[in-house]
Design a protein around this motif. Structure first.
Motif, PDB file in Angstrom:
ATOM      1  N   PRO A 144       0.945  -1.233   0.122  1.00 40.91           N
ATOM      2  CA  PRO A 144      -0.035  -0.015   0.153  1.00 40.91           C
ATOM      3  C   PRO A 144       0.850   1.205  -0.025  1.00 40.91           C
ATOM      4  CG  PRO A 144      -1.008  -1.582   1.643  1.00 40.91           C
ATOM      5  CD  PRO A 144       0.467  -2.104   1.148  1.00 40.91           C
ATOM      6  N   ASP A 145       0.362   2.193  -0.539  1.00 40.97           N
ATOM      7  CA  ASP A 145       1.033   3.431  -0.966  1.00 40.97           C
ATOM      8  C   ASP A 145       1.583   4.062   0.273  1.00 40.97           C
ATOM      9  OD1 ASP A 145       0.403   3.312  -3.448  1.00 40.97           O
ATOM     10  OD2 ASP A 145      -1.219   4.649  -3.427  1.00 40.97           O
ATOM     11  N   GLU A 146       0.986   4.251   1.483  1.00 37.20           N
ATOM     12  CA  GLU A 146       1.274   4.681   2.729  1.00 37.20           C
ATOM     13  C   GLU A 146       2.502   3.781   3.482  1.00 37.20           C
ATOM     14  OE1 GLU A 146      -1.798   4.237   2.136  1.00 37.20           O
ATOM     15  OE2 GLU A 146      -2.563   6.166   1.902  1.00 37.20           O
ATOM     16  N   GLN A 147       2.515   2.489   3.448  1.00 39.00           N
ATOM     17  CA  GLN A 147       3.478   1.561   3.902  1.00 39.00           C
ATOM     18  C   GLN A 147       4.923   1.713   3.169  1.00 39.00           C
ATOM     19  OE1 GLN A 147       2.288  -2.369   4.409  1.00 39.00           O
ATOM     20  NE2 GLN A 147       0.188  -1.890   5.312  1.00 39.00           N
ATOM     21  N   ARG A 148       4.780   1.861   1.868  1.00 38.22           N
ATOM     22  CA  ARG A 148       5.818   2.239   1.009  1.00 38.22           C
ATOM     23  C   ARG A 148       6.463   3.556   1.486  1.00 38.22           C
ATOM     24  NH1 ARG A 148       5.458   2.791  -5.429  1.00 38.22           N
ATOM     25  NH2 ARG A 148       3.711   1.427  -5.080  1.00 38.22           N
ATOM     26  N   ALA A 149       5.708   4.533   1.366  1.00 38.77           N
ATOM     27  CA  ALA A 149       6.358   5.901   1.772  1.00 38.77           C
ATOM     28  C   ALA A 149       7.191   5.815   3.041  1.00 38.77           C
ATOM     29  CB  ALA A 149       5.037   6.981   1.827  1.00 38.77           C
ATOM     30  N   ALA A 150       6.415   5.214   4.097  1.00 37.03           N
ATOM     31  CA  ALA A 150       7.151   5.098   5.332  1.00 37.03           C
ATOM     32  C   ALA A 150       8.401   4.262   5.471  1.00 37.03           C
ATOM     33  CB  ALA A 150       5.862   4.508   6.500  1.00 37.03           C
ATOM     34  N   LEU A 151       8.428   3.026   4.774  1.00 34.94           N
ATOM     35  CA  LEU A 151       9.505   2.386   4.720  1.00 34.94           C
ATOM     36  C   LEU A 151      10.578   3.196   3.637  1.00 34.94           C
ATOM     37  CD1 LEU A 151       8.121  -1.309   3.940  1.00 34.94           C
ATOM     38  CD2 LEU A 151       9.284  -0.243   5.909  1.00 34.94           C
ATOM     39  N   VAL A 152      10.281   3.729   2.698  1.00 34.29           N
ATOM     40  CA  VAL A 152      11.270   4.596   1.959  1.00 34.29           C
ATOM     41  C   VAL A 152      12.043   5.655   2.811  1.00 34.29           C
ATOM     42  CG1 VAL A 152      11.534   6.350   0.072  1.00 34.29           C
ATOM     43  CG2 VAL A 152      10.269   4.073  -0.228  1.00 34.29           C
ATOM     44  N   LEU A 153      11.126   6.422   3.573  1.00 37.32           N
ATOM     45  CA  LEU A 153      11.779   7.247   4.501  1.00 37.32           C
ATOM     46  C   LEU A 153      12.597   6.679   5.689  1.00 37.32           C
ATOM     47  CD1 LEU A 153       8.930   9.640   4.717  1.00 37.32           C
ATOM     48  CD2 LEU A 153      10.852  10.139   3.468  1.00 37.32           C
ATOM     49  N   VAL A 154      12.154   5.609   6.140  1.00 38.91           N
ATOM     50  CA  VAL A 154      13.001   5.250   7.408  1.00 38.91           C
ATOM     51  C   VAL A 154      13.755   3.951   7.224  1.00 38.91           C
ATOM     52  CG1 VAL A 154      12.291   3.881   9.733  1.00 38.91           C
ATOM     53  CG2 VAL A 154      10.570   5.578   8.896  1.00 38.91           C
ATOM     54  N   ASP A 155      13.518   3.115   6.410  1.00 38.49           N
ATOM     55  CA  ASP A 155      14.416   2.112   6.189  1.00 38.49           C
ATOM     56  C   ASP A 155      15.282   2.241   4.985  1.00 38.49           C
ATOM     57  OD1 ASP A 155      13.223   0.845   8.266  1.00 38.49           O
ATOM     58  OD2 ASP A 155      12.172  -0.855   7.146  1.00 38.49           O
ATOM     59  N   MET A 156      14.884   2.890   4.012  1.00 37.68           N
ATOM     60  CA  MET A 156      15.849   3.261   2.842  1.00 37.68           C
ATOM     61  C   MET A 156      16.716   4.560   2.882  1.00 37.68           C
ATOM     62  SD  MET A 156      13.807   1.333  -0.267  1.00 37.68           S
ATOM     63  CE  MET A 156      15.186   1.219  -1.387  1.00 37.68           C
ATOM     64  N   GLU A 157      16.120   5.615   3.297  1.00 30.73           N
ATOM     65  CA  GLU A 157      16.444   6.965   3.393  1.00 30.73           C
ATOM     66  C   GLU A 157      17.117   7.274   4.888  1.00 30.73           C
ATOM     67  OE1 GLU A 157      17.133   9.100   0.905  1.00 30.73           O
ATOM     68  OE2 GLU A 157      16.707   7.405  -0.093  1.00 30.73           O
ATOM     69  N   GLY A 158      16.667   6.454   5.867  1.00 27.88           N
ATOM     70  CA  GLY A 158      17.528   6.653   7.094  1.00 27.88           C
ATOM     71  C   GLY A 158      16.758   7.797   8.141  1.00 27.88           C
ATOM     72  N   TYR A 159      15.546   8.104   7.753  1.00 26.38           N
ATOM     73  CA  TYR A 159      15.032   9.369   8.536  1.00 26.38           C
ATOM     74  C   TYR A 159      14.635   8.729   9.683  1.00 26.38           C
ATOM     75  CZ  TYR A 159      14.838  12.713   4.816  1.00 26.38           C
ATOM     76  OH  TYR A 159      14.750  13.361   3.642  1.00 26.38           O
ATOM     77  N   PRO A 160      14.721   9.638  10.921  1.00 26.63           N
ATOM     78  CA  PRO A 160      14.250   9.247  12.086  1.00 26.63           C
ATOM     79  C   PRO A 160      12.665   9.090  12.227  1.00 26.63           C
ATOM     80  CG  PRO A 160      15.985  10.965  12.563  1.00 26.63           C
ATOM     81  CD  PRO A 160      15.667  10.675  11.267  1.00 26.63           C
ATOM     82  N   VAL A 161      12.240   8.093  12.975  1.00 25.40           N
ATOM     83  CA  VAL A 161      10.559   8.002  12.701  1.00 25.40           C
ATOM     84  C   VAL A 161      10.243   9.192  13.133  1.00 25.40           C
ATOM     85  CG1 VAL A 161       8.757   6.827  13.881  1.00 25.40           C
ATOM     86  CG2 VAL A 161      10.829   5.504  13.551  1.00 25.40           C
ATOM     87  N   ALA A 162      10.419  10.160  14.094  1.00 26.51           N
ATOM     88  CA  ALA A 162       9.670  11.318  14.326  1.00 26.51           C
ATOM     89  C   ALA A 162       9.814  12.369  13.291  1.00 26.51           C
ATOM     90  CB  ALA A 162      10.350  11.918  15.693  1.00 26.51           C
ATOM     91  N   GLU A 163      10.970  12.334  12.364  1.00 30.60           N
ATOM     92  CA  GLU A 163      10.860  13.276  11.292  1.00 30.60           C
ATOM     93  C   GLU A 163      10.139  12.734  10.090  1.00 30.60           C
ATOM     94  OE1 GLU A 163      14.383  15.751   8.611  1.00 30.60           O
ATOM     95  OE2 GLU A 163      14.916  14.214  10.130  1.00 30.60           O
ATOM     96  N   ALA A 164      10.210  11.403  10.077  1.00 29.96           N
ATOM     97  CA  ALA A 164       9.246  10.657   8.994  1.00 29.96           C
ATOM     98  C   ALA A 164       7.702  10.961   9.304  1.00 29.96           C
ATOM     99  CB  ALA A 164       9.425   9.181   8.798  1.00 29.96           C
TER     100      ALA A 164
END
Length: 223
Positions: A144-164
Motif C-alpha cells: 500500500p502506498d502509505e506503507q511504501r512511503a514510510a519504509l522508503v523514508l525510515v528504512d531506505m533513506e534513514g530518517y528518524p521515525v519522528a521526522e518521517a
C-alpha cells in the motif's frame, strides 16, 4: 540581487515569498538529490519520479507563503514531494509488473546511500546485490502506498521515525505501525531473499538492509 548559497533554508524561502525570483532555485538545488532519491524509490521508475518531483516543486513554489515554520524547511519540502508522489500513485492505481529500470544504480547514490551497494571486487557479489535490490524495490511496489512511503523514508533513506512522521503528517505511532506491517509483508514477498529472514523465528525481521548514517546536509547537485 543573487541570493547567497550560504543563506539558510528559511531565509531562502522567505526571500522567495518576498519576490526574489532566484531564491527558490537555490533552495531546490540544495535539496534536489535527497528529494529525487525519495521520489524515485517511492514511484519506482525515473519517469514517474520526475513527474512526482515536478508536481511537488510546483506545489512548494506556489504554496511557500503558507509555510509557518512548524517544521524545518527540508521536512516541509519532503512532505510536499511525498504527497505529490502518493497522489500520483493513488490516481493511477500503480501496480507495476515490468522490470525496474537499468539505470536505477546511477540514481541510488544521489542523496542517501542507504540502498547503494558497497564497492566490491567480485562480479558475482555485484550481480547478487543488484538482483536483491531489484527484488526489494519490486516488492515495495506491491505495498500500500502509505506503507511504501514510510519504509522508503525510515528504512531506505534513514530518517528518524519522528521526522518521517512530520514528513508524512501523521503520528509517530502510525509510522511505526506502517513500517511494521510493511516489513512483515515484504518478508513474505521476498521469501529467501529477505536478509533478515530466519527459519527459527516466527516473526521475520526487517527484510530491508539497515540504512547508512545520513549526512547532516548534502548540497551536491547532480551533474
Amino acid at each position: 540581487m543573487t541570493p547567497s548559497p550560504e543563506n539558510s533554508d528559511a531565509a531562502l524561502l522567505a526571500d522567495h515569498v518576498a519576490g526574489d525570483r532566484a531564491a527558490f532555485g537555490v533552495l531546490f538545488a540544495r535539496h534536489r538529490d535527497r528529494l529525487w532519491a525519495v521520489a524515485l524509490r517511492t514511484m519506482g521508475n525515473p519517469e514517474d519520479a520526475a513527474d512526482g518531483l515536478q508536481d511537488g516543486m510546483i506545489a512548494a513554489y506556489r504554496r511557500a507563503g503558507s509555510f509557518r515554520g512548524e517544521a524545518a524547511v527540508t521536512t516541509w519540502l519532503h512532505r510536499v514531494v511525498v504527497n505529490a508522489c502518493l497522489d500520483r500513485l493513488r490516481a493511477a492505481k500503480v501496480r507495476r509488473t515490468e522490470a525496474l529500470p537499468d539505470d536505477l544504480e546511477e540514481y541510488a547514490g544521489r542523496g542517501s546511500v542507504a540502498s547503494a551497494a558497497p564497492e566490491v571486487d567480485d562480479p558475482a557479489d555485484v550481480s547478487l546485490r543488484s538482483e536483491q535490490r531489484r527484488a526489494v524495490l519490486a516488492a515495495l511496489a506491491e505495498l500500500p502506498d502509505e506503507q511504501r512511503a514510510a519504509l522508503v523514508l525510515v528504512d531506505m533513506e534513514g530518517y528518524p521515525v519522528a521526522e518521517a512522521a512530520q514528513i508524512l503528517d501523521c503520528a509517530v505511532g502510525t509510522v511505526k505501525s506502517r513500517c511494521s506491517r510493511g516489513r512483515h509483508r515484504l518478508a513474505g514477498l521476498l521469501g529467501d531473499l529477505a536478509p533478515g529472514r530466519d527459519a527459527g523465528h516466527a516473526e521475520p525481521r526487517n527484510p530491508l538492509p539497515p540504512p547508512a548514517v545520513r549526512p547532516q546536509e548534502d548540497t551536491r547537485a547532480p551533474p
